[in-house]
Design a protein around this motif. Sequence first.
Motif, PDB file in Angstrom:
ATOM      1  N   LYS A 127       1.442 147.816  44.142  1.00 25.15           N
ATOM      2  CA  LYS A 127       1.578 146.501  43.541  1.00 25.15           C
ATOM      3  C   LYS A 127       1.923 146.630  42.058  1.00 25.15           C
ATOM      4  CE  LYS A 127      -1.718 144.163  46.606  1.00 25.15           C
ATOM      5  NZ  LYS A 127      -2.963 143.352  46.647  1.00 25.15           N
ATOM      6  N   LYS A 169       8.924 141.059  37.256  1.00 32.24           N
ATOM      7  CA  LYS A 169       9.094 140.396  38.546  1.00 32.24           C
ATOM      8  C   LYS A 169      10.577 140.131  38.757  1.00 32.24           C
ATOM      9  CE  LYS A 169       4.586 138.267  38.479  1.00 32.24           C
ATOM     10  NZ  LYS A 169       3.825 137.365  37.669  1.00 32.24           N
ATOM     11  N   GLN A 170      11.014 140.275  39.995  1.00 31.19           N
ATOM     12  CA  GLN A 170      12.419 140.065  40.328  1.00 31.19           C
ATOM     13  C   GLN A 170      12.674 138.571  40.490  1.00 31.19           C
ATOM     14  OE1 GLN A 170      13.903 142.799  43.425  1.00 31.19           O
ATOM     15  NE2 GLN A 170      11.966 143.903  43.210  1.00 31.19           N
ATOM     16  N   GLY A 218      14.193 137.761  43.593  1.00 37.17           N
ATOM     17  CA  GLY A 218      13.523 138.376  44.732  1.00 37.17           C
ATOM     18  C   GLY A 218      12.176 137.753  45.004  1.00 37.17           C
ATOM     19  N   GLU A 219      12.091 136.433  44.781  1.00 40.78           N
ATOM     20  CA  GLU A 219      10.884 135.664  45.056  1.00 40.78           C
ATOM     21  C   GLU A 219       9.660 136.230  44.334  1.00 40.78           C
ATOM     22  OE1 GLU A 219      10.539 135.489  49.286  1.00 40.78           O
ATOM     23  OE2 GLU A 219      12.273 134.168  49.512  1.00 40.78           O
ATOM     24  N   LYS A 237       8.934 139.263  43.529  1.00 38.02           N
ATOM     25  CA  LYS A 237       8.508 140.601  43.950  1.00 38.02           C
ATOM     26  C   LYS A 237       8.481 141.530  42.744  1.00 38.02           C
ATOM     27  CE  LYS A 237       9.749 144.222  47.264  1.00 38.02           C
ATOM     28  NZ  LYS A 237      10.739 144.645  48.286  1.00 38.02           N
ATOM     29  N   TYR A 284      11.193 149.764  42.268  1.00 40.83           N
ATOM     30  CA  TYR A 284      12.330 149.979  43.155  1.00 40.83           C
ATOM     31  C   TYR A 284      12.180 151.229  44.020  1.00 40.83           C
ATOM     32  CZ  TYR A 284      14.285 146.149  40.510  1.00 40.83           C
ATOM     33  OH  TYR A 284      14.479 144.920  39.928  1.00 40.83           O
ATOM     34  N   GLN A 332       8.875 153.654  44.620  1.00 42.16           N
ATOM     35  CA  GLN A 332       8.086 153.440  45.829  1.00 42.16           C
ATOM     36  C   GLN A 332       7.932 154.738  46.609  1.00 42.16           C
ATOM     37  OE1 GLN A 332       6.624 150.663  47.133  1.00 42.16           O
ATOM     38  NE2 GLN A 332       7.429 149.000  45.878  1.00 42.16           N
TER      39      GLN A 332
END
Length: 371
Positions: free
Chosen positions: A95, A102-103, A106-107, A109, A113, A117
């Motif tokens: 998280k 925040k994107q 991308g809502e 998210k 990247y 991850q």
Amino acid sequence: MSLSGYTLPVFACAAAVAALHWLRHGQPLSVTSVDLIEPDVIAEIPIEQVAGLSENSALAITRSAPGDNLDLTKNTPIWALVQWDHRDGESVVIKGGEGIGKQFNGEGKAAIYGYAQRLLTENLQRLLTLGEKITVTIILPEGRSLALRTSNAAFGVVEGLSLLGTTGISQPLSTPDQLTAFRAELQDKASRFENLVFCIGENGLDLARKLGINSEQLVKTANWIGPMLVEADLLGVKEILLFGYHGKLMKLAGGIFHTHHHLADGRREILAAHCAILGLQSPDIETVFHSPTAEAALKHLRSLDQNTGSNWVNQVYSAIAETIDTRCQEYIHSHSDRGINTTVCGSVLFDRDRQIIVKSKTGCMLVGKLC
């Protein structure tokens, strides 16, 4: 010789490993080993502090060390909060906490990247036993303030910095060694093509490809536009299309040919000056001048056009694009050993949504040739 350091995801991963070690053993680590995956190298990362917050959570802190690079994240703290979890699903959930962007598209998210991850997940999974699950929250305490000095918002990342990149090694894009590498690529492509496209970064390269421009004619310059223009002229390149995000490329209209923000900015002055010359009203010039980003200034001009039926965006940006072309020709002429220049320059400027704002007259001609 310039030294490469590591990218932000590596330090986030190191802190997470140290926090997990505390949870399992109740002991701090002074150094953690991180498998970079890309490349296949083990990095030893110093850990500044580790603390157990409860039986189920621990926090570790490290600091960014990107090497010999003009990187505003240098020495910034990176925190990783690791918590045991009993939920169903994946063994590692990552998280974004405070300071992680925040994107916007991308809502909301977290801007963590693919490489980050993968790096975190693979390194942490190796330390978990069957059935164990953790949640990792990455925090950049200075991320929100540092983000104001970047163009992140222009590309849809708000409220913080991104954990991005495709490798763990931080390439010193602003150092002379990197310029040498860019020049070598330019020399190779100039031997094969008379017209080339200069792109400052990955967004320009990606958009140029999508428009149908031959990838072999694309040259990444990073912030070294001035030296690369001169080199191209000396190599006999006939035409150069400057293809870039308006917040970077417009600096050339002010005679700024190394575009890294640590060295010079001038975007609001350039925009405001062109607005004033074209007759924009004083209150609107002041709004443009005091806009926090070039994208915000562009938004204001677009709102004027929409509300009044005017054409300020096209007028202002066309003038800036023509000035860019002129200043580039002047720069090449003044820095060429031959005292003359034969290279023709055109420009294309795009916005944060990768939509083209304007093409200069020469830029329009070159796009027609290249696409």
